[in-house]
Design a protein around this motif. Structure first.
Motif, mmCIF file in Angstrom:
data_model
loop_
_atom_site.group_PDB
_atom_site.id
_atom_site.type_symbol
_atom_site.label_atom_id
_atom_site.label_comp_id
_atom_site.label_asym_id
_atom_site.label_seq_id
_atom_site.Cartn_x
_atom_site.Cartn_y
_atom_site.Cartn_z
ATOM 1 N N CYS A 7 83.675 74.578 -39.061
ATOM 2 C CA CYS A 7 85.016 75.263 -39.342
ATOM 3 C C CYS A 7 84.362 76.205 -40.038
ATOM 4 C CB CYS A 7 85.714 74.132 -40.458
ATOM 5 S SG CYS A 7 87.087 74.952 -41.125
ATOM 6 N N VAL A 8 84.922 77.399 -39.722
ATOM 7 C CA VAL A 8 84.653 78.654 -40.545
ATOM 8 C C VAL A 8 85.736 78.764 -41.426
ATOM 9 C CG1 VAL A 8 84.264 81.152 -40.397
ATOM 10 C CG2 VAL A 8 83.199 79.732 -38.494
ATOM 11 N N LYS A 39 90.160 71.167 -46.316
ATOM 12 C CA LYS A 39 90.233 70.673 -45.048
ATOM 13 C C LYS A 39 89.123 70.379 -44.287
ATOM 14 C CE LYS A 39 92.990 72.721 -41.319
ATOM 15 N NZ LYS A 39 93.129 74.328 -40.934
ATOM 16 N N ALA A 40 88.027 71.301 -44.463
ATOM 17 C CA ALA A 40 86.863 71.175 -43.790
ATOM 18 C C ALA A 40 86.117 69.881 -44.200
ATOM 19 C CB ALA A 40 85.755 72.416 -43.905
ATOM 20 N N ASP A 41 86.277 69.435 -45.451
ATOM 21 C CA ASP A 41 85.660 68.261 -45.851
ATOM 22 C C ASP A 41 86.465 66.984 -45.364
ATOM 23 O OD1 ASP A 41 83.340 68.369 -47.355
ATOM 24 O OD2 ASP A 41 84.340 68.179 -49.346
ATOM 25 N N ALA A 42 87.494 67.132 -45.414
ATOM 26 C CA ALA A 42 88.539 65.944 -44.764
ATOM 27 C C ALA A 42 88.567 65.958 -43.223
ATOM 28 C CB ALA A 42 89.809 66.236 -45.328
ATOM 29 N N ASP A 43 88.204 66.853 -42.358
ATOM 30 C CA ASP A 43 88.032 66.598 -41.242
ATOM 31 C C ASP A 43 86.906 65.993 -40.350
ATOM 32 O OD1 ASP A 43 88.062 67.119 -38.356
ATOM 33 O OD2 ASP A 43 88.811 69.093 -38.502
ATOM 34 N N PRO A 44 86.800 64.998 -39.945
ATOM 35 C CA PRO A 44 85.766 64.334 -39.694
ATOM 36 C C PRO A 44 85.103 65.062 -38.367
ATOM 37 C CG PRO A 44 87.530 62.857 -39.123
ATOM 38 C CD PRO A 44 88.067 63.919 -39.765
ATOM 39 N N VAL A 49 79.805 73.794 -42.565
ATOM 40 C CA VAL A 49 80.689 74.899 -42.821
ATOM 41 C C VAL A 49 79.909 76.215 -43.161
ATOM 42 C CG1 VAL A 49 82.539 75.957 -44.696
ATOM 43 C CG2 VAL A 49 82.359 73.404 -44.267
ATOM 44 N N MET A 50 80.539 77.091 -42.530
ATOM 45 C CA MET A 50 79.759 78.399 -42.617
ATOM 46 C C MET A 50 80.641 79.513 -43.510
ATOM 47 S SD MET A 50 79.642 81.751 -41.261
ATOM 48 C CE MET A 50 80.500 81.360 -39.608
ATOM 49 N N ILE A 51 80.338 79.962 -44.338
ATOM 50 C CA ILE A 51 81.178 81.122 -44.951
ATOM 51 C C ILE A 51 80.889 82.342 -44.808
ATOM 52 C CG2 ILE A 51 82.038 81.888 -47.391
ATOM 53 C CD1 ILE A 51 81.974 79.083 -48.489
ATOM 54 N N SER A 87 80.358 69.741 -51.792
ATOM 55 C CA SER A 87 80.607 69.308 -50.319
ATOM 56 C C SER A 87 79.604 68.211 -49.648
ATOM 57 C CB SER A 87 80.910 70.810 -49.380
ATOM 58 O OG SER A 87 80.904 70.146 -48.099
ATOM 59 N N GLU A 88 80.200 67.246 -48.979
ATOM 60 C CA GLU A 88 79.218 66.474 -48.256
ATOM 61 C C GLU A 88 78.648 67.148 -47.244
ATOM 62 O OE1 GLU A 88 77.881 64.034 -49.796
ATOM 63 O OE2 GLU A 88 79.230 64.147 -51.766
#
Ligand SMILES: CCCCCCCCCCCCC[C@H](O)CC(=O)SCCNC(=O)CCNC(=O)[C@H](O)C(C)(C)COP(=O)(O)OP(=O)(O)OC[C@H]1O[C@@H](n2cnc3c(N)ncnc32)[C@H](O)[C@@H]1OP(=O)(O)O
Length: 726
Positions: A7-8, A39-44, A49-51, A87-88
């Protein structure tokens, strides 16, 4: 792992390239960043993640304008950086363009950082009177060590990606697509433990002599800051990282950030940031058809290879502009060439790529000649010969005959009348003043002086030249001394009058150095050489053989005059170059100024001769008479339309005259003191010294006080007459 598992979170461009200000460091922007992360954390289905930023730019940090509003978000980014770090899923920053301030702090919260080879990084908050307020002072030392972090945070310097890699600030640099590289790295690290990548959990790397190192560093920071708070508080924040656990260090960072935010210095520096950009904007007023020359394809000629010419040529080569350096004979040419080569070698050493990058051994980029025929081909000439009107006119007459019709003719002068020089040519519309400051390859200021006939496109071209030379070009009108020196005359005049009345050079210098100037007026005069002003005063008939017989020693043209500097010159005391001036030096050419008992004796004898009663002069009077007379001249300059706004005067003083940045420039300083106070003090001193016209309050200052101490940004609206061109 396929790419759709990523998820970007964040595509955003931070205040950059004239982005509307409602953007980005506001609550909506921070909320979007936070929401995306959550949102990224919650989405299995998201594994990493890339920022990144938008349009090839990561982030220039917080919107500086936001700091002047009471609802500042200065510290609101910290918790979001912590959120990124905790973040995990691995978070990778893809740094393109710049990552500055809050932008770099976001990257420090990420577990990995990939940068494009051309990217630049830094924590420049100190340059706007702040410190990194989103936990950067605590994370950076943990990542790159205390010495390197202190250096970056207390100076605010931007470092290139290659250096960032060496320091360990980034994990990888790439020449091609940074985002793809960041995604590749993220793919690789999925499943690896994140603990070691969380900077808040890392200890600050130890130094064998941390205490001694910090002590020494603090002394250095204090010495260089001269009353400027931010570097010292930046130091304290980093020091906290070495002494306290992360969370406590963050608390300390916040406290110190708040101190700076409300110090007044931050406002001065932020004003200076925008003032510098505002002076550049004049170049595109609606309706004027401007011609910009593309400098990397033109040939530029610098005429005269004395100290100024050498610096100018060096700056041009550094700017990658092809240049021909012309001198009148081989002896001067060879001397000048040698000096330029030394300067260029030195500059090359400081640059990545060195001499190869500067390319100054390539005759297509730099050639030296005594052949005036080369004038036929050049697009722009910068004349930098001796400051003498007759000589300059002779040269401009010649230039006008030889140069091709479109060539722009610039004269490097600090005071001479541009119109008179232009009158020697058949193309006054293409004649313009370019006042460089010595050393010209170091000093950022370029005063650009338009004459009565100078065309708007000539002005625009000179502005573009300044930009290409990485200088701050400020356009001003034509008058004796232009803006900078004209404001400096009353300042120096007051300093000398104070000596007549009872003060000493070191006392006056001390007050102005405590105010924040790097050197006071007398140390400065010794450095520049007293003979320079002496020559000019002789030229004006104020001293020397052309002074009418019977002239009073301390009066000229009905005004107070101090012959003190002339008397020193008559005794061969020219300053550092002769080892004696207002101070004594260890030898001719020496640099260590020591108060000179001879001067003290000479001053008391002088006062006796002229029956001047010696009195004690306190620091307040020294400061006010020197600074308020300079500011008063600034108001006169604005009223005459010589400059188009107070920002122009401030930018000139900040970049060419060593005015302390944290005081925002003389006109900004006046606005912080309050115009009624400046006026009242000028009135008082003017009554005490009725024969000093420069202490008489300017009509414009009086008007601004009469309308109720108008704020600086409204000053110009109280003038009916504006410069026609600006
Ligand atoms: C990835 C996500 C990051 C999210 C971060 C944002 C959240 C903020 C929350 C608060 C955090 C507070 C804590 C933080 O520590 C504090 C800061 O970040 S302070 C800001 C630090 N940054 C700077 O000081 C950078 C200043 N800018 C520059 O050095 C230069 O402008 C530049 C970026 C190197 C670009 O230089 P140039 O190409 O020469 O262009 P210009 O200088 O002419 O600028 C163009 C245009 O942009 C305006 N501008 C540039 N930077 C800012 C800025 N930070 N704020 C507001 N405006 C900015 C500049 O004024 C020009 O506009 P113009 O004046 O001509 O209209």
């Amino acid at each position: 792992m396929s790419q759709d598992t990523f998820c970007v979170v964040f595509h955003a461009q931070i205040p950059f390239d004239r982005i509307p200000h409602q953007f980005k460091s506001g609550p909506m922007f921070l909320q979007a960043l936070e929401d995306g992360l959550k949102k990224a954390d919650a989405d299995p289905s998201v594994k990493a993640v890339m920022i990144c930023g938008e349009n090839g730019k990561f982030s220039a940090g917080a919107d500086i304008r936001g700091f002047s509003s009471p609802k500042t978000l200065g510290v609101a980014l910290g918790p979001i950086v912590s959120l990124i770090e905790s973040s995990e899923k691995p978070v990778v920053a893809a740094i393109e363009g710049v990552a500055l301030g809050g932008g770099l702090e976001v990257a420090l919260g990420c577990h990995y950082r990939v940068a494009h080879a051309k990217a630049r990084m830094g924590l420049p908050e100190v340059t706007i009177g702040l410190l990194p307020g989103a936990e950067g002072t605590q994370r950076l030392p943990r990542l790159i060590g205390v010495p390197a972090a202190l250096d970056m945070i207390t100076t605010g310097k931007h470092i290139p990606a290659t250096e960032a890699l060496k320091l360990g600030l980034v994990d990888e640099i790439v020449e091609e697509n940074t985002i793809e590289a960041a995604i590749r790295l993220a793919n690789k690290v999925i499943g690896q433990p994140l603990g070691p990548r969380r900077l808040s959990l890392k200890p600050v790397p130890k130094l064998p002599n941390m205490e001694a190192f910090l002590q020494e560093a603090q002394v250095k920071v204090k010495r260089q800051a001269r009353g400027f708070l931010a570097p010292e508080l930046c130091f304290q924040a980093v020091q906290a990282a070495t002494q306290r656990p992360f969370a406590e260090g963050v608390r300390r960072e916040r406290e110190l950030f708040q101190v700076l935010l409300s110090s007044g210095q931050a406002q001065a520096l932020q004003y200076a940031f925008f003032a510098e950009r505002a002076v550049h904007r004049w170049a595109t007023p609606g309706g004027i058809n401007l011609l910009f020359i593309i400098f990397d394809s033109i040939l530029l000629l610098s005429l005269g290879l004395g100290t100024m010419g050498q610096g100018i040529v060096t700056s041009l080569v550094k700017a990658n502009i092809p240049v021909v350096a012309l001198e009148q004979n081989l002896e001067y040419l060879n001397k000048g060439r040698k000096a330029v080569m030394v300067l260029l070698e030195r500059e090359a050493k400081k640059m990545e790529g060195g001499a190869q990058k500067l390319d100054f051994h390539n005759p297509a980029r730099l050639q030296f000649t005594v052949d005036f025929n080369l004038l036929h081909d050049v697009d722009l000439v910068i004349e930098a010969v001796f400051e003498n009107m007759a000589l300059k006119k002779e040269i401009f007459h010649k230039l006008s005959n030889i140069c091709k019709p479109g060539a722009l003719l610039c004269t490097n002068t600090s005071a001479l009348d541009i119109d008179e020089i232009a009158s020697a040519t058949s193309r006054p519309q293409q004649v313009i003043g370019t006042h460089f400051f010595s050393p010209a390859h170091v000093m950022r200021l370029l005063e650009i002086i338009y004459g009565r006939h100078t065309s708007p496109s000539a002005i625009a071209t000179a502005m573009q030249l300044a930009k290409d030379m990485k200088k701050v070009g400020v356009v001003v009108g034509n008058c004796f001394g232009f803006v900078g020196n004209r404001m400096m005359f009353p300042y120096v005049e007051q300093a000398v009058f104070l000596l007549e009345e009872g003060s000493r050079p070191e006392a006056v210098d001390q007050v102005l150095e405590d105010f924040g100037f790097k050197i006071g007026p007398f140390r400065m005069s010794d450095l520049a050489g007293l003979d320079v002003g002496w020559r000019s005063r002789k030229g004006q008939g104020l001293t020397g053989p052309s002074l009418p017989a019977g002239s009073s020693a301390r009066q000229r043209r009905g005004q107070r005059y101090s012959p003190l500097p002339d008397l020193l010159c008559e005794r061969g005391r020219f300053g550092q170059k002769t080892g004696k001036g207002w101070y004594q030096y260890e030898r001719a050419g020496g640099r260590t100024a020591t108060p000179d008992p001879w001067i003290h004796g000479f001053l008391s004898q002088y006062r006796d001769t002229h029956r001047i009663e010696t009195r004690y002069i306190d620091q307040e009077e020294i400061l006010e008479r020197c600074l308020f007379s300079l500011i008063n001249e600034g108001f006169a300059i604005l009223a005459e339309g010589i400059a188009s706004g107070p920002e122009h005067l401030d930018v000139i003083y900040l970049n060419g005259y060593g005015w302390p940045k944290h005081r925002g420039g003389p006109m900004f300083y006046a606005s912080t003191v309050g115009l009624p106070r400046v006026l009242a003090k000028l009135q008082k001193y003017s009554e005490a010294h009725p024969d000093v016209p420069k202490l008489r309050p300017s009509a414009f200052l009086k008007k601004l006080v009469a309308v109720g101490n108008a704020p600086l940004k409204e000053w110009m609206s109280y003038l009916s007459r504006q410069s026609p061109k600006l």
